[in-house]
Design a protein around this motif. Structure first.
Motif, PDB file in Angstrom:
ATOM      1  N   PRO A 103      52.559  29.790 -15.608  1.00 53.06           N
ATOM      2  CA  PRO A 103      53.772  30.613 -15.719  1.00 53.06           C
ATOM      3  C   PRO A 103      55.045  29.865 -15.310  1.00 53.06           C
ATOM      4  N   TYR A 104      54.946  28.949 -14.359  1.00 57.85           N
ATOM      5  CA  TYR A 104      56.117  28.198 -13.918  1.00 57.85           C
ATOM      6  C   TYR A 104      56.583  27.239 -15.015  1.00 57.85           C
ATOM      7  N   LEU A 105      55.642  26.525 -15.607  1.00 57.80           N
ATOM      8  CA  LEU A 105      55.987  25.613 -16.704  1.00 57.80           C
ATOM      9  C   LEU A 105      56.436  26.397 -17.921  1.00 57.80           C
ATOM     10  N   ASP A 106      55.807  27.526 -18.183  1.00 59.91           N
ATOM     11  CA  ASP A 106      56.176  28.373 -19.313  1.00 59.91           C
ATOM     12  C   ASP A 106      57.629  28.840 -19.185  1.00 59.91           C
ATOM     13  N   SER A 107      58.012  29.282 -17.990  1.00 63.52           N
ATOM     14  CA  SER A 107      59.385  29.737 -17.759  1.00 63.52           C
ATOM     15  C   SER A 107      60.374  28.591 -17.902  1.00 63.52           C
ATOM     16  N   PHE A 108      59.994  27.422 -17.421  1.00 61.22           N
ATOM     17  CA  PHE A 108      60.866  26.245 -17.546  1.00 61.22           C
ATOM     18  C   PHE A 108      61.090  25.888 -19.020  1.00 61.22           C
ATOM     19  N   LEU A 109      60.029  25.909 -19.812  1.00 64.73           N
ATOM     20  CA  LEU A 109      60.147  25.554 -21.229  1.00 64.73           C
ATOM     21  C   LEU A 109      60.995  26.568 -21.992  1.00 64.73           C
ATOM     22  N   TYR A 151      59.369  34.924  -9.029  1.00 60.66           N
ATOM     23  CA  TYR A 151      60.650  35.548  -9.347  1.00 60.66           C
ATOM     24  C   TYR A 151      61.798  34.698  -8.829  1.00 60.66           C
ATOM     25  N   VAL A 152      61.631  34.138  -7.639  1.00 59.10           N
ATOM     26  CA  VAL A 152      62.651  33.257  -7.065  1.00 59.10           C
ATOM     27  C   VAL A 152      62.793  31.993  -7.901  1.00 59.10           C
ATOM     28  N   PHE A 153      61.660  31.448  -8.338  1.00 60.60           N
ATOM     29  CA  PHE A 153      61.685  30.260  -9.191  1.00 60.60           C
ATOM     30  C   PHE A 153      62.484  30.530 -10.464  1.00 60.60           C
ATOM     31  N   GLN A 154      62.246  31.701 -11.065  1.00 63.72           N
ATOM     32  CA  GLN A 154      62.942  32.057 -12.297  1.00 63.72           C
ATOM     33  C   GLN A 154      64.422  32.343 -12.066  1.00 63.72           C
ATOM     34  N   ASN A 155      64.711  33.158 -11.069  1.00 57.11           N
ATOM     35  CA  ASN A 155      66.052  33.723 -10.917  1.00 57.11           C
ATOM     36  C   ASN A 155      66.918  33.014  -9.883  1.00 57.11           C
ATOM     37  N   SER A 156      66.371  32.020  -9.218  1.00 57.61           N
ATOM     38  CA  SER A 156      67.193  31.204  -8.313  1.00 57.61           C
ATOM     39  C   SER A 156      67.266  29.774  -8.807  1.00 57.61           C
ATOM     40  N   LEU A 157      66.110  29.105  -8.852  1.00 57.69           N
ATOM     41  CA  LEU A 157      66.106  27.690  -9.216  1.00 57.69           C
ATOM     42  C   LEU A 157      66.449  27.474 -10.683  1.00 57.69           C
ATOM     43  N   LEU A 158      65.712  28.120 -11.588  1.00 58.49           N
ATOM     44  CA  LEU A 158      65.955  27.898 -13.013  1.00 58.49           C
ATOM     45  C   LEU A 158      67.308  28.448 -13.458  1.00 58.49           C
ATOM     46  N   SER A 159      67.648  29.654 -13.020  1.00 59.44           N
ATOM     47  CA  SER A 159      68.932  30.222 -13.440  1.00 59.44           C
ATOM     48  C   SER A 159      70.089  29.408 -12.874  1.00 59.44           C
ATOM     49  N   THR A 182      72.081  28.058  -6.672  1.00 57.20           N
ATOM     50  CA  THR A 182      70.674  28.331  -6.402  1.00 57.20           C
ATOM     51  C   THR A 182      70.473  28.942  -5.025  1.00 57.20           C
ATOM     52  N   LEU A 183      71.114  28.370  -4.006  1.00 55.72           N
ATOM     53  CA  LEU A 183      70.944  28.869  -2.642  1.00 55.72           C
ATOM     54  C   LEU A 183      71.527  30.271  -2.475  1.00 55.72           C
ATOM     55  N   MET A 184      72.656  30.527  -3.118  1.00 55.08           N
ATOM     56  CA  MET A 184      73.241  31.863  -3.014  1.00 55.08           C
ATOM     57  C   MET A 184      72.369  32.888  -3.733  1.00 55.08           C
ATOM     58  N   ASN A 185      71.782  32.517  -4.881  1.00 56.93           N
ATOM     59  CA  ASN A 185      70.820  33.399  -5.539  1.00 56.93           C
ATOM     60  C   ASN A 185      69.601  33.630  -4.648  1.00 56.93           C
ATOM     61  N   LEU A 186      69.140  32.552  -4.008  1.00 55.81           N
ATOM     62  CA  LEU A 186      67.978  32.649  -3.131  1.00 55.81           C
ATOM     63  C   LEU A 186      68.212  33.637  -1.997  1.00 55.81           C
ATOM     64  N   SER A 187      69.414  33.628  -1.428  1.00 54.72           N
ATOM     65  CA  SER A 187      69.709  34.530  -0.312  1.00 54.72           C
ATOM     66  C   SER A 187      69.551  35.988  -0.731  1.00 54.72           C
ATOM     67  N   TRP A 188      69.827  36.284  -2.005  1.00 55.11           N
ATOM     68  CA  TRP A 188      69.707  37.659  -2.514  1.00 55.11           C
ATOM     69  C   TRP A 188      68.248  38.094  -2.579  1.00 55.11           C
ATOM     70  N   HIS A 189      67.338  37.136  -2.756  1.00 58.93           N
ATOM     71  CA  HIS A 189      65.924  37.456  -2.855  1.00 58.93           C
ATOM     72  C   HIS A 189      65.222  37.364  -1.495  1.00 58.93           C
ATOM     73  N   LEU A 190      65.743  36.514  -0.626  1.00 56.63           N
ATOM     74  CA  LEU A 190      65.134  36.332   0.685  1.00 56.63           C
ATOM     75  C   LEU A 190      65.431  37.502   1.612  1.00 56.63           C
ATOM     76  N   PHE A 191      66.636  38.078   1.454  1.00 56.75           N
ATOM     77  CA  PHE A 191      67.040  39.214   2.285  1.00 56.75           C
ATOM     78  C   PHE A 191      67.300  40.432   1.395  1.00 56.75           C
ATOM     79  N   SER A 192      67.145  41.617   1.967  1.00 60.66           N
ATOM     80  CA  SER A 192      67.404  42.862   1.228  1.00 60.66           C
ATOM     81  C   SER A 192      68.893  43.167   1.298  1.00 60.66           C
TER      82      SER A 192
END
Length: 263
Positions: free
Chosen positions: A40-46, A109-117, A199-209
């Motif tokens: 799924p990680y490679l699939d999302s990247f492609l 979800y973090v991989f998709q919406n933080s790192l990749l996005s 990426t880090l600012m997106n990550l903060s949205w997923h790490l904290f509520s």
């Protein structure tokens, strides 16, 4: 502006619109359920590579090796990581005290919406879109960045659910687009500085509520983001030279003076 610049600008804009509507095109042909590979990680990247392909291919066809220069990929990722982490320290401290940890934290979800996005949005909107207009086609900063911000913010309206949240989404993402574009060119056309911050600012949205998936999050979230912007502006003004296009009569000046941060 010459006819050649106008035609190239239109080609860049058309490629961005094509990428912008990529997921709608995919959904129209019911391809969103197609799995390219089993991982799924490679699939999302492609799939993200396919999303970016129209803009990337158009840029290399129009600008050749200068497209690689404007992409910022060859700049130091360590410098971008250091600057991004430094700027985001106050944000994570504020969020840690103000909000609980997200109990539904999902690594994929973090991989998709933080790192990749974070990476692909910066690659498309800040480098091959804004970077091409300002750095290679010699648009003035404000027309280039405002067009970029308009398209970028409109693409985030799916996060809104009423008029107020729509206004806040457009306002916040437009400020973000202008800020990221400014950082990108001030740090020697490096994708890594805005990408790490994004990426880090997106990550903060997923790490904290923090919020319900919108660009809002309340006063505390705005204060936290303002602290990131303030630190980044201070470091950028202190350690970088004034921004310039990288083509034309200023080509010989495209490499800035030593920034004082070595990696």
């Amino acid at each position: 502006m010459s006819t050649n610049q106008i035609l190239k600008s239109l080609a860049v804009f058309a490629s961005v619109l094509l990428s912008y509507n990529f997921w709608n095109i995919v959904s129209y042909f019911s391809l969103d359920s197609v799995q390219i590979v089993t991982n799924p990680y490679l699939d999302s990247f492609l799939f993200n590579c396919l999303w970016a392909a129209p803009v990337v291919i158009t840029s290399f066809l129009l600008f050749g090796k200068e497209a690689l220069e404007i992409s910022g990929i060859m700049r130091s990722p360590l410098k971008g990581l250091f600057i991004g982490l430094t700027c985001c320290v106050p944000l994570f401290i504020i969020f840690a005290f103000a909000f609980p940890m997200n109990e539904n934290f999902n690594p994929f979800y973090v991989f998709q919406n933080s790192l990749l996005s974070g990476f692909f949005e910066e690659l498309i909107f800040r480098t091959f879109f804004f970077g091409a207009l300002y750095g290679l086609l010699r648009w003035r900063f404000w027309p280039a960045v405002l067009l970029n911000a308009a398209i970028f913010s409109y693409g985030h309206l799916y996060q809104a659910h009423d008029f107020l949240s729509s206004f806040l989404t457009i306002f916040v993402t437009s400020i973000g687009a202008i800020w990221f574009a400014w950082l990108y060119i001030r740090w020697n056309y490096s994708i890594w500085v805005p990408m790490v911050l994004h990426t880090l600012m997106n990550l903060s949205w997923h790490l904290f509520s923090v919020a319900d998936g919108t660009a809002g999050g309340g006063v505390i979230s705005y204060v936290a983001r303002a602290s990131v912007i303030a630190v980044s502006i201070y470091l950028t003004l202190k350690y970088t030279p004034p921004m310039k296009p990288i083509t034309g009569e200023e080509e010989s000046e495209k490499k800035p003076e030593k920034l004082g941060l070595s990696f």
